[in-house]
Design a protein around this motif. Sequence first.
Motif, PDB file in Angstrom:
ATOM      1  N   ASN A  47       0.828  -1.220   0.000  1.00  0.00           N
ATOM      2  CA  ASN A  47       0.000   0.000   0.000  1.00  0.00           C
ATOM      3  C   ASN A  47       0.854   1.257   0.000  1.00  0.00           C
ATOM      4  OD1 ASN A  47      -2.787  -0.016  -0.207  1.00  0.00           O
ATOM      5  ND2 ASN A  47      -3.071  -0.764   1.876  1.00  0.00           N
ATOM      6  N   ARG A  48       1.873   1.264   0.832  1.00  0.00           N
ATOM      7  CA  ARG A  48       2.761   2.419   0.935  1.00  0.00           C
ATOM      8  C   ARG A  48       3.433   2.699  -0.406  1.00  0.00           C
ATOM      9  NH1 ARG A  48       6.474   0.800   4.757  1.00  0.00           N
ATOM     10  NH2 ARG A  48       4.778   0.775   6.242  1.00  0.00           N
ATOM     11  N   TYR A  53       3.840   4.881  -6.757  1.00  0.00           N
ATOM     12  CA  TYR A  53       4.723   4.186  -7.687  1.00  0.00           C
ATOM     13  C   TYR A  53       4.113   2.876  -8.171  1.00  0.00           C
ATOM     14  CZ  TYR A  53       8.043   7.457  -5.692  1.00  0.00           C
ATOM     15  OH  TYR A  53       8.664   8.603  -5.276  1.00  0.00           O
ATOM     16  N   PRO A  54       4.610   2.365  -9.287  1.00  0.00           N
ATOM     17  CA  PRO A  54       4.112   1.079  -9.784  1.00  0.00           C
ATOM     18  C   PRO A  54       4.614  -0.096  -8.953  1.00  0.00           C
ATOM     19  CG  PRO A  54       5.720   2.035 -11.321  1.00  0.00           C
ATOM     20  CD  PRO A  54       5.552   3.009 -10.212  1.00  0.00           C
ATOM     21  N   TYR A  67       7.864 -10.379  -8.955  1.00  0.00           N
ATOM     22  CA  TYR A  67       7.317  -9.041  -8.759  1.00  0.00           C
ATOM     23  C   TYR A  67       8.446  -8.027  -8.679  1.00  0.00           C
ATOM     24  CZ  TYR A  67       8.347  -9.622  -3.716  1.00  0.00           C
ATOM     25  OH  TYR A  67       8.952  -9.831  -2.504  1.00  0.00           O
ATOM     26  N   ALA A  68       8.099  -6.802  -9.032  1.00  0.00           N
ATOM     27  CA  ALA A  68       9.050  -5.686  -8.968  1.00  0.00           C
ATOM     28  C   ALA A  68       8.258  -4.429  -8.630  1.00  0.00           C
ATOM     29  CB  ALA A  68       9.772  -5.512 -10.302  1.00  0.00           C
ATOM     30  N   TYR A  69       8.889  -3.563  -7.873  1.00  0.00           N
ATOM     31  CA  TYR A  69       8.199  -2.335  -7.502  1.00  0.00           C
ATOM     32  C   TYR A  69       9.198  -1.217  -7.273  1.00  0.00           C
ATOM     33  CZ  TYR A  69       9.450  -3.522  -2.645  1.00  0.00           C
ATOM     34  OH  TYR A  69      10.122  -3.843  -1.495  1.00  0.00           O
ATOM     35  N   LEU A 110       7.917   4.342 -14.727  1.00  0.00           N
ATOM     36  CA  LEU A 110       8.556   5.405 -13.939  1.00  0.00           C
ATOM     37  C   LEU A 110       8.917   6.599 -14.815  1.00  0.00           C
ATOM     38  CD1 LEU A 110      10.659   3.132 -11.601  1.00  0.00           C
ATOM     39  CD2 LEU A 110       8.745   4.616 -10.922  1.00  0.00           C
ATOM     40  N   ARG A 111       9.363   6.353 -16.023  1.00  0.00           N
ATOM     41  CA  ARG A 111       9.624   7.459 -16.962  1.00  0.00           C
ATOM     42  C   ARG A 111       8.362   8.293 -17.157  1.00  0.00           C
ATOM     43  NH1 ARG A 111      14.272   7.153 -20.377  1.00  0.00           N
ATOM     44  NH2 ARG A 111      15.292   5.142 -20.210  1.00  0.00           N
TER      45      ARG A 111
END
Length: 178
Positions: A47-48, A53-54, A67-69, A110-111
Amino acid sequence: MENFLIRNATLDDAPRLVEIYSYYVEKTAITFECEVPGVEKFQTRMNRAQKNYPYLVAEIDGKIIGYAYAKRFVGREAYKFSAELTIYLDKNFRRQGIGKKLYGELEKNLRELGIKNLYACIGYPEVEDEYLNFNSVNFHQHLGFKICGKFTNCGYKFNRWYSMVWAEKIIGDRNEST
């Protein structure tokens, strides 16, 4: 890969993400975390991160295999164009190009958010052992990250000391306004 999909994570994915992450906590020094977080704690972390962010998962045939974040880098306003990245893959799906695809999609997202600097905090062995090798460092370098700092013997896990490096990748141009 047939039926391969990258999508946004949901809180319902947390049990599977904890399952993937638990291997790294219990069997490696890739993460310096020493106890596997519960699903509820993991959901709080998700959640944070997802507020700004993705947070992505990779699936094959409907099963999450990694997974990636991204999350806020450091936490001060002036760092708003920077993000810290994290990635974990099911141990049985490493070295198949999945991490590269996940990070590629994460970087693209992110870009679009205006992020210009990517950072990764990576466990670093002075000598490779059964808990930590140079694979994560090599993975990041292969994707264009450069080592920019090292903290020597800052993490203690499995009755031994490990170092940590920061790697960075610049993905956006800078000008005075942004």
